[in-house]
Write a protein that holds these residues in place. Structure first.
Motif, PDB file in Angstrom:
ATOM      1  N   ARG A  23     -11.459  -8.656 -24.316  1.00  0.00           N
ATOM      2  CA  ARG A  23     -10.787  -7.188 -23.976  1.00  0.00           C
ATOM      3  C   ARG A  23      -9.241  -7.191 -23.561  1.00  0.00           C
ATOM      4  O   ARG A  23      -8.203  -8.485 -23.220  1.00  0.00           O
ATOM      5  N   ASP A  24      -9.114  -5.960 -23.820  1.00  0.00           N
ATOM      6  CA  ASP A  24      -7.041  -6.136 -24.024  1.00  0.00           C
ATOM      7  C   ASP A  24      -6.663  -6.383 -22.588  1.00  0.00           C
ATOM      8  O   ASP A  24      -7.170  -5.901 -21.579  1.00  0.00           O
ATOM      9  N   THR A  25      -5.710  -7.267 -22.811  1.00  0.00           N
ATOM     10  CA  THR A  25      -4.895  -7.946 -21.675  1.00  0.00           C
ATOM     11  C   THR A  25      -3.627  -7.204 -21.918  1.00  0.00           C
ATOM     12  O   THR A  25      -2.996  -7.919 -22.194  1.00  0.00           O
ATOM     13  N   THR A  26      -2.666  -7.272 -20.276  1.00  0.00           N
ATOM     14  CA  THR A  26      -2.049  -6.803 -20.553  1.00  0.00           C
ATOM     15  C   THR A  26      -1.098  -7.929 -19.620  1.00  0.00           C
ATOM     16  O   THR A  26      -1.435  -9.187 -19.180  1.00  0.00           O
ATOM     17  N   SER A  27       0.460  -8.080 -20.650  1.00  0.00           N
ATOM     18  CA  SER A  27       0.815  -9.303 -19.763  1.00  0.00           C
ATOM     19  C   SER A  27       1.420  -9.090 -17.739  1.00  0.00           C
ATOM     20  O   SER A  27       1.702 -10.708 -18.183  1.00  0.00           O
ATOM     21  N   ALA A  28       1.331  -8.014 -17.852  1.00  0.00           N
ATOM     22  CA  ALA A  28       1.609  -7.864 -16.410  1.00  0.00           C
ATOM     23  C   ALA A  28       0.257  -9.332 -15.561  1.00  0.00           C
ATOM     24  O   ALA A  28       0.087  -9.739 -14.269  1.00  0.00           O
ATOM     25  N   MET A  29      -1.514  -8.912 -16.115  1.00  0.00           N
ATOM     26  CA  MET A  29      -2.350  -8.901 -15.689  1.00  0.00           C
ATOM     27  C   MET A  29      -2.303 -10.999 -15.728  1.00  0.00           C
ATOM     28  O   MET A  29      -2.321 -11.612 -14.708  1.00  0.00           O
ATOM     29  N   THR A  58       2.592  -3.151 -28.470  1.00  0.00           N
ATOM     30  CA  THR A  58       3.678  -3.199 -27.590  1.00  0.00           C
ATOM     31  C   THR A  58       3.721  -1.548 -27.500  1.00  0.00           C
ATOM     32  O   THR A  58       2.654  -0.637 -27.590  1.00  0.00           O
ATOM     33  N   GLY A  59       4.316  -0.645 -26.129  1.00  0.00           N
ATOM     34  CA  GLY A  59       4.352   0.378 -25.719  1.00  0.00           C
ATOM     35  C   GLY A  59       3.455   0.303 -24.323  1.00  0.00           C
ATOM     36  O   GLY A  59       3.702  -0.552 -23.670  1.00  0.00           O
ATOM     37  N   LYS A  60       3.776   2.002 -24.365  1.00  0.00           N
ATOM     38  CA  LYS A  60       3.497   1.862 -22.940  1.00  0.00           C
ATOM     39  C   LYS A  60       2.039   1.515 -22.932  1.00  0.00           C
ATOM     40  O   LYS A  60       1.340   0.842 -21.047  1.00  0.00           O
TER      41      LYS A  60
END
Length: 139
Positions: A23-29, A58-60
């Motif tokens: 699952r897509d994970t953000t750098s914040a997570m 990248t991006g929002k």
């Protein structure tokens, strides 16, 4: 003495991505898991991405994911991706010309430490990211 923790943090990030099962994970997570800043995580992820271990968008709606199956990623792959320092380094003090130990210790120690480094890297190569994720799941 300064300690470089990029390798264990990179393994932490990679395990986090693998644990989430694609699952897509953000750098914040990931930063929340490591308890560090998202910008630091992004710097480590950039190295992992450059080595082909992580995919990024990248991006929002930016996210990251494992670029390979966890069973196909060794700890050595991660170690090399983040350009982790050698296990040991030899001091940079100048030699005392009147001391035979001082004049020859670096060359003698380099031989022993090269053997140690090679053994450590072989051990890392034998351990997959999948093994780490399995151990995490077992708690």
């Amino acid at each position: 003495m300064a300690v470089n923790t990029q390798f264990p943090i990179a393994v932490h990030l990679m395990a986090g991505l693998g644990f989430r099962g694609g699952r897509d994970t953000t750098s914040a997570m990931l930063a929340a898991s490591v308890n560090t800043s998202p910008s630091f995580v992004r710097r480590v992820l950039a190295k992992l991405s450059k080595s082909g271990l992580v995919g990024t968008a990248t991006g929002k709606a930016g996210a990251c994911w494992l670029a390979k199956d966890a069973k196909d990623i060794s700890l050595l792959d991660i170690y090399k991706a983040v350009d982790a320092p050698k296990a040991f380094s030899i001091h940079g003090y100048t030699e005392s010309e009147d001391c035979p130990v001082s004049c020859h210790i670096k060359a003698a120690l380099e031989k022993a430490l090269a053997k140690t480094q090679k053994a450590m890297e072989a051990s890392l190569d034998e351990t997959s990211l999948a093994r780490i994720i399995t151990d995490i799941k077992r708690g």
